[in-house]
Each structure stands twice: as structure tokens, then as C-alpha cells.
Motif scaffolding. Structure first.
Motif, PDB file in Angstrom:
ATOM      1  N   CYS A 108     -70.627  87.211 122.847  1.00  0.00           N
ATOM      2  CA  CYS A 108     -69.198  86.933 122.931  1.00  0.00           C
ATOM      3  C   CYS A 108     -68.874  86.642 124.389  1.00  0.00           C
ATOM      4  CB  CYS A 108     -68.399  88.136 122.443  1.00  0.00           C
ATOM      5  SG  CYS A 108     -66.613  87.948 122.603  1.00  0.00           S
ATOM      6  N   ALA A 109     -67.913  85.769 124.609  1.00  0.00           N
ATOM      7  CA  ALA A 109     -67.493  85.442 125.965  1.00  0.00           C
ATOM      8  C   ALA A 109     -65.992  85.196 125.982  1.00  0.00           C
ATOM      9  CB  ALA A 109     -68.226  84.207 126.487  1.00  0.00           C
ATOM     10  N   VAL A 142     -66.075  92.548 128.950  1.00  0.00           N
ATOM     11  CA  VAL A 142     -66.271  92.138 127.561  1.00  0.00           C
ATOM     12  C   VAL A 142     -67.250  93.105 126.917  1.00  0.00           C
ATOM     13  CG1 VAL A 142     -67.007  90.316 126.001  1.00  0.00           C
ATOM     14  CG2 VAL A 142     -65.878  89.723 128.164  1.00  0.00           C
ATOM     15  N   THR A 143     -66.820  93.730 125.833  1.00  0.00           N
ATOM     16  CA  THR A 143     -67.637  94.733 125.157  1.00  0.00           C
ATOM     17  C   THR A 143     -67.921  94.292 123.734  1.00  0.00           C
ATOM     18  OG1 THR A 143     -66.608  96.485 126.469  1.00  0.00           O
ATOM     19  CG2 THR A 143     -67.786  97.154 124.489  1.00  0.00           C
ATOM     20  N   GLY A 147     -70.287  89.241 127.081  1.00  0.00           N
ATOM     21  CA  GLY A 147     -70.701  90.562 126.668  1.00  0.00           C
ATOM     22  C   GLY A 147     -72.213  90.683 126.775  1.00  0.00           C
ATOM     23  N   GLU A 148     -72.725  91.885 126.501  1.00  0.00           N
ATOM     24  CA  GLU A 148     -74.155  92.139 126.662  1.00  0.00           C
ATOM     25  C   GLU A 148     -74.990  91.646 125.487  1.00  0.00           C
ATOM     26  OE1 GLU A 148     -73.866  96.089 129.532  1.00  0.00           O
ATOM     27  OE2 GLU A 148     -74.667  96.267 127.513  1.00  0.00           O
ATOM     28  N   LEU A 173     -67.733  93.093 116.598  1.00  0.00           N
ATOM     29  CA  LEU A 173     -66.473  93.175 117.318  1.00  0.00           C
ATOM     30  C   LEU A 173     -66.673  92.823 118.779  1.00  0.00           C
ATOM     31  CD1 LEU A 173     -63.497  94.031 117.768  1.00  0.00           C
ATOM     32  CD2 LEU A 173     -64.336  96.370 118.100  1.00  0.00           C
ATOM     33  N   CYS A 174     -65.783  91.990 119.290  1.00  0.00           N
ATOM     34  CA  CYS A 174     -65.753  91.666 120.705  1.00  0.00           C
ATOM     35  C   CYS A 174     -64.392  92.070 121.248  1.00  0.00           C
ATOM     36  CB  CYS A 174     -65.978  90.173 120.924  1.00  0.00           C
ATOM     37  SG  CYS A 174     -65.841  89.659 122.650  1.00  0.00           S
TER      38      CYS A 174
END
Lengths: 114, 113
Positions: B91-92, B4-5, B105-106, B22-23
Motif C-alpha cells: 500500500c502507498a 503507512v501501516t 507500507g512494509e 487494511l492500509c
């Protein structure tokens, strides 16, 4: 509505101690339960996932157990180290047609002192 | 395997400006989520999606909009940013079958002045 509680909110232990973190949930109809670790200023890292049909999962010094009937999960950390210091969160996924629903606890802040 | 970015990772906005987070996930997951995390408040769900072309409100949706035109992307928009939207956004994503493990995500740190 599912509610997830983590007690204690904060825990401080000396290095080398074995410890248990608790997660309780109100609705036992769950799909899975997942434990996460979050370091300050960082994202969430998955530690262990227990599916509803399982009783426990192990990874290295970590062991997570699940008792659906009592609505409880525990995360056992053996021989704690200063590097284990972080916030630990649990999340529960509802089962059935609502398995998109996730509920998080507010976490337990763990400090392991050298 | 990127997972996930989230982009951007940091952003400073002035009140009233707009922006989009944005995810992107490369795991073919059906479910995607946007959370915000504030000190003492835990993770709060903003919006979620159960599949391409679908979105739904979470517990704190006001001031945000989302879109999921492609299965791999989930966009979070702020049309008119407010200081109360200063937060860290996560985001997940997860699949609806199998183990259903949730991947995060980070995070994106947003400051609204």
C-alpha cells in the motif's frame, strides 16, 4: 501513456566504485520523479524526490538529477559500499489533472562486492 | 509518526477463502494505492483512490475489491482467493499537492494454497 525504463537491469561493481543508475521516461510532462531502494524481502524506502522544477537533489553519497527535456534521470552513488546492494526503482508522477498517475520502472539490481 | 501501516503482514489462505488487507495512513494523504509485486513482474497497480469515497481500477484489478470509507483507510479485499493471488501486496499514499512524495507500507505477504 507514460513508460519508464531502467537500464541496466542488473549491475555488479567492486566496493568503492562510483556508479550511475539510469531512469528514462517517455512523457516529459511530469510532476515529480522519485527514487526508491528495496532490499530483498522488504518494502520500498524513499531515497530522493525531484520536483519538476528542480534539476537535482542530494542526500549523503546519493545524487539524483533530472533532465525533463530528454526524459532522463540518473542516480549517482559515490564510493559504493556492500550495504548499498539492493534493487533501485524510479517512479514518475504525471503532471496536471493526472497527477495521481504513477509509473514505476522495473528496477536495477545493484550488487556491490567487497 | 506511523506513516503507512499494513495489516496483516503475513497470511496463508486456502483457495476460495476471503480476506481483507487494511492500509492505514496518518498523514492526511488524498491519494492511496494498492500494488502487488511478483518476481520479474515489477510493481503492478491493482486499485487506487483519489479521495475518501472514491476508488478506481488499476492495471490488474480482477479478483480484488477495494473501499475507502474513511480518508485514512484503504481496504483491499479478496472475495474468493486463488493461487494466482499469491504475492506481496504494498500500500502507498501521497498528497496531491506540494512535493507529492510517495510513502509505502512494509508489505503484506499472502500465500494462497
Amino acid at each position: 501513456k507514460q513508460e519508464v525504463t531502467q537500464i541496466p537491469a542488473a549491475l555488479s561493481v567492486p566496493e568503492g566504485e562510483n556508479l550511475v543508475l539510469n531512469c528514462s521516461f517517455t512523457d516529459s510532462a511530469i510532476y515529480n520523479l522519485q527514487w526508491f531502494r528495496q532490499d530483498p524481502g522488504k518494502g520500498l524506502t524513499s531515497l530522493l524526490l525531484i520536483q519538476s522544477s528542480q534539476r537535482e537533489q542530494t542526500s549523503g553519497r546519493l545524487n539524483a538529477s533530472l533532465d525533463k527535456s530528454s526524459g532522463r534521470s540518473t542516480l549517482y552513488i559515490a564510493a559504493s559500499q556492500p550495504g548499498d546492494s539492493a534493487t533501485y526503482l524510479c517512479a514518475v508522477v504525471d503532471s496536471g489533472g493526472s497527477n495521481y498517475k504513477l509509473t514505476f520502472g522495473k528496477g536495477t539490481l545493484l550488487t556491490v562486492n567487497p | 509518526n506511523a506513516g503507512v501501516t499494513q495489516t496483516p503482514k503475513f497470511r496463508v489462505l486456502k483457495t476460495g477463502q476471503s480476506m481483507t488487507l487494511l492500509c492505514a495512513q496518518d498523514m492526511n494523504h488524498e491519494y492511496m494505492y494498492w500494488y502487488r509485486q511478483d518476481p520479474g513482474m515489477g510493481l503492478r497497480l491493482i486499485h487506487y483512490s483519489v479521495g475518501e469515497g472514491t476508488t478506481a481500477k488499476g492495471e490488474v484489478p480482477d479478483g480484488y475489491n477495494v473501499s475507502r470509507l474513511k480518508k485514512q483507510n484503504f481496504l483491499l479485499g479478496l472475495e474468493s482467493a486463488a493461487p494466482s493471488q499469491t504475492s506481496v501486496y504494498f500500500c502507498a499514499s501521497r498528497t496531491w499537492t506540494g512535493a507529492g512524495e510517495l510513502f509505502f507500507g512494509e508489505g503484506s505477504r499472502l500465500t494462497v494454497l
